[in-house]
Design a protein around this motif. Structure first.
Motif, mmCIF file in Angstrom:
data_model
loop_
_atom_site.group_PDB
_atom_site.id
_atom_site.type_symbol
_atom_site.label_atom_id
_atom_site.label_comp_id
_atom_site.label_asym_id
_atom_site.label_seq_id
_atom_site.Cartn_x
_atom_site.Cartn_y
_atom_site.Cartn_z
ATOM 1 N N ARG A 92 3.141 -4.618 -11.906
ATOM 2 C CA ARG A 92 3.938 -5.137 -13.025
ATOM 3 C C ARG A 92 4.172 -6.647 -12.881
ATOM 4 N N LEU A 93 4.399 -7.109 -11.661
ATOM 5 C CA LEU A 93 4.584 -8.544 -11.455
ATOM 6 C C LEU A 93 3.304 -9.313 -11.760
ATOM 7 N N GLN A 94 2.184 -8.765 -11.349
ATOM 8 C CA GLN A 94 0.902 -9.432 -11.620
ATOM 9 C C GLN A 94 0.635 -9.533 -13.114
ATOM 10 N N GLU A 95 1.036 -8.496 -13.850
ATOM 11 C CA GLU A 95 0.864 -8.525 -15.304
ATOM 12 C C GLU A 95 1.834 -9.504 -15.961
ATOM 13 N N ALA A 96 3.037 -9.608 -15.397
ATOM 14 C CA ALA A 96 4.072 -10.438 -16.006
ATOM 15 C C ALA A 96 3.889 -11.929 -15.732
ATOM 16 N N MET A 97 3.110 -12.266 -14.713
ATOM 17 C CA MET A 97 2.901 -13.674 -14.376
ATOM 18 C C MET A 97 1.440 -13.925 -13.995
ATOM 19 N N PRO A 138 6.660 2.493 3.245
ATOM 20 C CA PRO A 138 6.340 2.649 1.827
ATOM 21 C C PRO A 138 7.289 1.929 0.877
ATOM 22 N N HIS A 139 8.462 1.516 1.367
ATOM 23 C CA HIS A 139 9.489 1.021 0.439
ATOM 24 C C HIS A 139 9.695 -0.490 0.455
ATOM 25 N N ILE A 140 8.996 -1.206 1.339
ATOM 26 C CA ILE A 140 9.206 -2.650 1.468
ATOM 27 C C ILE A 140 7.970 -3.415 1.008
ATOM 28 N N VAL A 141 8.178 -4.439 0.201
ATOM 29 C CA VAL A 141 7.088 -5.351 -0.147
ATOM 30 C C VAL A 141 7.637 -6.776 -0.091
ATOM 31 N N ASN A 142 6.977 -7.615 0.698
ATOM 32 C CA ASN A 142 7.367 -9.014 0.863
ATOM 33 C C ASN A 142 6.358 -9.863 0.093
ATOM 34 N N ILE A 143 6.842 -10.611 -0.895
ATOM 35 C CA ILE A 143 5.958 -11.327 -1.824
ATOM 36 C C ILE A 143 6.256 -12.821 -1.807
ATOM 37 N N SER A 144 5.206 -13.621 -1.686
ATOM 38 C CA SER A 144 5.342 -15.072 -1.823
ATOM 39 C C SER A 144 4.964 -15.467 -3.245
ATOM 40 N N PHE A 145 5.902 -16.131 -3.928
ATOM 41 C CA PHE A 145 5.643 -16.672 -5.263
ATOM 42 C C PHE A 145 5.262 -18.142 -5.067
ATOM 43 N N GLY A 191 9.117 -12.463 -14.292
ATOM 44 C CA GLY A 191 8.065 -13.292 -14.876
ATOM 45 C C GLY A 191 8.628 -14.496 -15.617
ATOM 46 N N LYS A 192 9.703 -14.279 -16.379
ATOM 47 C CA LYS A 192 10.333 -15.380 -17.114
ATOM 48 C C LYS A 192 10.980 -16.383 -16.154
ATOM 49 N N ILE A 193 11.600 -15.862 -15.088
ATOM 50 C CA ILE A 193 12.208 -16.748 -14.086
ATOM 51 C C ILE A 193 11.141 -17.620 -13.441
ATOM 52 N N ALA A 194 10.035 -17.004 -13.066
ATOM 53 C CA ALA A 194 8.953 -17.724 -12.405
ATOM 54 C C ALA A 194 8.358 -18.787 -13.315
ATOM 55 N N ALA A 195 8.213 -18.459 -14.594
ATOM 56 C CA ALA A 195 7.651 -19.420 -15.543
ATOM 57 C C ALA A 195 8.558 -20.637 -15.681
ATOM 58 N N ARG A 196 9.873 -20.404 -15.734
ATOM 59 C CA ARG A 196 10.827 -21.524 -15.831
ATOM 60 C C ARG A 196 10.812 -22.354 -14.570
ATOM 61 N N ALA A 197 10.744 -21.686 -13.432
ATOM 62 C CA ALA A 197 10.833 -22.386 -12.149
ATOM 63 C C ALA A 197 9.637 -23.293 -11.899
ATOM 64 N N HIS A 237 -0.503 -16.324 -14.498
ATOM 65 C CA HIS A 237 -0.876 -17.686 -14.130
ATOM 66 C C HIS A 237 -0.129 -18.191 -12.902
ATOM 67 N N ILE A 238 0.660 -17.317 -12.291
ATOM 68 C CA ILE A 238 1.409 -17.704 -11.096
ATOM 69 C C ILE A 238 0.879 -16.902 -9.911
ATOM 70 N N PRO A 239 0.357 -17.591 -8.895
ATOM 71 C CA PRO A 239 -0.193 -16.864 -7.743
ATOM 72 C C PRO A 239 0.892 -16.183 -6.915
ATOM 73 N N ILE A 240 0.732 -14.894 -6.684
ATOM 74 C CA ILE A 240 1.640 -14.171 -5.796
ATOM 75 C C ILE A 240 0.807 -13.554 -4.675
ATOM 76 N N VAL A 241 1.362 -13.572 -3.464
ATOM 77 C CA VAL A 241 0.659 -13.082 -2.276
ATOM 78 C C VAL A 241 1.543 -12.080 -1.559
ATOM 79 N N ILE A 242 0.961 -10.943 -1.153
ATOM 80 C CA ILE A 242 1.701 -9.924 -0.418
ATOM 81 C C ILE A 242 1.645 -10.251 1.073
ATOM 82 N N ASN A 243 2.796 -10.279 1.708
ATOM 83 C CA ASN A 243 2.875 -10.534 3.148
ATOM 84 C C ASN A 243 3.092 -9.222 3.886
ATOM 85 N N GLY A 244 2.237 -8.930 4.845
ATOM 86 C CA GLY A 244 2.348 -7.679 5.587
ATOM 87 C C GLY A 244 1.016 -6.962 5.610
ATOM 88 N N HIS A 245 1.029 -5.726 6.045
ATOM 89 C CA HIS A 245 -0.209 -4.957 6.180
ATOM 90 C C HIS A 245 -0.637 -4.383 4.837
#
Length: 384
Positions: free
Chosen positions: A275-280, A298-305, A376-382, A282-290
């Motif tokens: 959902r984040l990839q669809e919402a942004m 299964p419940h943790i995702v660390n994302i670099s915007f 997605g809107k927050i990221a676009a503004r930022a 044009h903004i590169p996001i990278v998953i940190n971890g395995h």
């Protein structure tokens, strides 16, 4: 404004059945489990029943479980208690990793100031400790290895069984911080090469302020708290009866729903990333971890915007009603960057833009879809 709680790795909302079990204790007649009269015996019976249930769930003897005030005390007691026992055998070397929780790292730092030697092992780019590095670090002076199972910031799992076999072969005590993985994985402690393991109730929809430490029979250990003879003289202090009963109820719920819960949490995690990839787009996001689902929680995702500072993102998320974090809740008030991500050797653009999302009870697919649009809107503004 609707709110979205995506910080379950910090603490989880209490399950309604847990609250009911605790309320029944708190509204009861009371009683100190150490008292000899009927009220005390009743309280002791509640503690014993809870201990029996939790011990059965993790595959150990009830006498091998010590109730504590939570994960931090369990980690501290395991490390300091083992270190005190190590002195009697002439050993003074401790092995841990650079990506441990601060409850472990700060305790090791204290022991280093007291004359112990501590080896801090590196982790790979996913945050995983190498068993080969553990093997190479063991010396005749090594008395303790302390490595977490599931990392609380990026979710990566460590090979605790392999490390435990190395420790066992070398006659070294092995402690595992299982605070973040507890409730998601089945532990049969009598079959694992683990001497001590730390747990906490508030990570599994139980109450805050209660946890447990597994101490295998025969493990060299000196108590940290002194006073009464509670917990077989391994942890003095009147037991938190209501909290312990709530802890046991949370464990009971976990045992009966573990596999279903894992599948649902992993689905939430994958859905969030998509959902984040669809919402942004044009903004590169990278998953940190395995990347491998079998090698991470299964419940943790660390994302670099990329391009958006962590603090800026967290502040805007909070304003929008979305709860997330930059890492451990114990250090989230600090401005320093994650020591786990630094240990993983991430480049500055990923290190400075990382946000941890974690899911659990109460989260829905619909919530994720709505929240992703907000992010997605927050990221676009930022980035404008």
């Amino acid at each position: 404004m609707k709110s979205y709680y995506f910080d379950h790795a910090a603490t989880t909302p209490m399950h309604p059945e847990v609250a009911q079990a605790m309320l029944a204790v708190m509204q009861g007649s009371g009683g100190n489990p150490s008292s000899m009269h009927a009220f005390g015996r009743a309280a002791k019976g509640q503690v014993s029943a809870a201990r029996d249930l939790i011990a059965a769930a993790v595959g150990c003897r009830p006498a091998e479980l010590v109730f504590t005030s939570g994960g931090t005390e369990s980690d501290n007691a395991a490390i300091i208690g083992t270190a005190a026992a190590m002195k009697q055998s002439g050993k003074s070397h401790i092995i841990t990793s650079m990506a441990e929780h601060h409850a472990v790292l700060h305790t090791c730092e204290r022991l280093a100031r007291e004359g112990f030697t501590v080896t801090y092992l590196p982790v790979d780019k996913s945050g995983r400790v190498s068993a080969d590095d553990v093997r190479a670090a063991i010396t005749p002076e090594t008395g303790l290895i302390t490595i977490m199972h599931g990392n609380n910031e990026v979710g990566t799992l460590n090979p605790i069984e392999e490390i435990g076999e190395l420790a066992k072969a070398s006659g070294v005590t092995f402690h595992v911080d299982a605070v973040q993985s507890f409730g998601l994985y089945e532990y049969r402690l009598h079959q694992l090469p683990v001497d001590l393991m730390s747990f906490s109730a508030h990570k599994i929809n139980g109450p805050q302020g209660v946890g447990a430490l597994y101490i295998a029979n025969g493990t060299p250990f000196e108590p940290v708290a002194h006073g009464g003879s509670q917990e077989r003289k391994r942890r003095a202090g009147t037991e938190n009866v209501a909290g312990i009963v709530g802890f046991a109820k949370a464990v009971d719920i976990c045992v009966n729903n573990r596999e279903e819960k894992k599948l649902f949490l992993d689905k939430l995690r994958r859905e969030w990333v998509e959902r984040l990839q669809e919402a942004m787009p044009h903004i590169p996001i990278v998953i940190n971890g395995h990347e491998d689902a079998e090698s991470r929680l299964p419940h943790i995702v660390n994302i670099s915007f990329i391009g958006i500072d962590t603090e800026t993102m967290l502040m805007n998320l909070d304003i929008a009603g979305i709860a997330a974090s930059s890492g451990s809740a114990c250090t989230s008030g600090a401005l320093e960057r994650s020591h786990v991500l630094r240990a993983m050797g991430l480049p500055e653009d990923r290190l400075n833009s990382a946000v941890r999302f974690s899911f659990g009870l109460g989260n829905t697919m619909e919530d994720l879809e709505d929240a992703a649009q907000i992010v997605g809107k927050i990221a676009a503004r930022a980035r404008t």
